[in-house]
Enzyme design. Structure first.
Site, PDB file in Angstrom:
ATOM      1  N   CYS A 146       0.841  -1.202   0.000  1.00  0.00           N
ATOM      2  CA  CYS A 146       0.000   0.000   0.000  1.00  0.00           C
ATOM      3  C   CYS A 146       0.880   1.258   0.000  1.00  0.00           C
ATOM      4  O   CYS A 146       1.594   1.516   0.968  1.00  0.00           O
ATOM      5  CB  CYS A 146      -0.903  -0.044   1.233  1.00  0.00           C
ATOM      6  SG  CYS A 146      -1.744   1.493   1.615  1.00  0.00           S
ATOM      7  N   CYS A 168       0.236   3.658   2.851  1.00  0.00           N
ATOM      8  CA  CYS A 168       0.751   3.077   4.098  1.00  0.00           C
ATOM      9  C   CYS A 168       2.249   3.321   4.217  1.00  0.00           C
ATOM     10  O   CYS A 168       2.746   3.665   5.293  1.00  0.00           O
ATOM     11  CB  CYS A 168       0.477   1.579   4.153  1.00  0.00           C
ATOM     12  SG  CYS A 168      -1.272   1.131   4.142  1.00  0.00           S
TER      13      CYS A 168
END
Length: 158
Positions: free
Chosen positions: A74, A77
């Site tokens: 991600c 992230c």
């Protein structure tokens, strides 16, 4: 993840003291807040948790807990990782950060009803107090935590 803290889901974290450099072990389910064994300086409380140890990681202790649910694939992230690591260092002794890789802890992510990542959940004594979804700049995250009462405002007393 951008820090010199070594984390493992089984044993907790090994964190060098910012003052004296001594390496200290912080268990995932540590109660209270970690201090250096040599000089007693507050240490960042930053640990990884998974499906097997998430409950003890967030239920035991006196500090508010910021749960970061993320995944290595991600992009947002990965953008948030250094922000959260720095927050853990800045709030040593005042905030515990528990990182949960959603790919390694699918039952935990499902139980917490995570619909998107990164998801940040503020917990106290195992109870959710607030939730933020999506990447945020450092100042927005700090403002949110201050509004939630988890940390003192910038420059506040330790």
């Amino acid at each position: 993840m951008g820090t010199d803290t070594t984390r493992t889901a089984v044993t907790g974290a090994i964190t060098p003291c910012p003052r004296c450099g001594r390496r200290n072990r912080t268990p995932v389910a540590a109660a209270g807040h970690p201090r250096c064994g040599a000089c007693k300086t507050d240490l960042p409380c930053l640990v990884d948790a998974d499906d097997t140890n998430f409950e003890p990681a967030v239920q035991h202790g006196t500090l508010p807990v910021l749960v970061d649910i993320w995944a290595p694939w991600c992009g947002p992230c990965r953008t948030m990782a250094p922000v959260i690591d720095q927050l853990a260092r800045d709030q040593a002794g005042r905030l515990k950060v528990v990182k949960v890789n959603a790919d390694h802890a699918p039952r935990t992510a499902q139980r917490l009803q995570v619909r998107g990542i990164p998801t940040l959940i503020l917990m106290s004594n195992g109870t959710e107090r607030g939730r933020m979804v999506g990447a945020q700049p450092a100042h927005a995250l700090q403002n949110w935590l201050t509004q939630q009462g988890a940390i003192a405002g910038t420059g506040g007393p330790k």
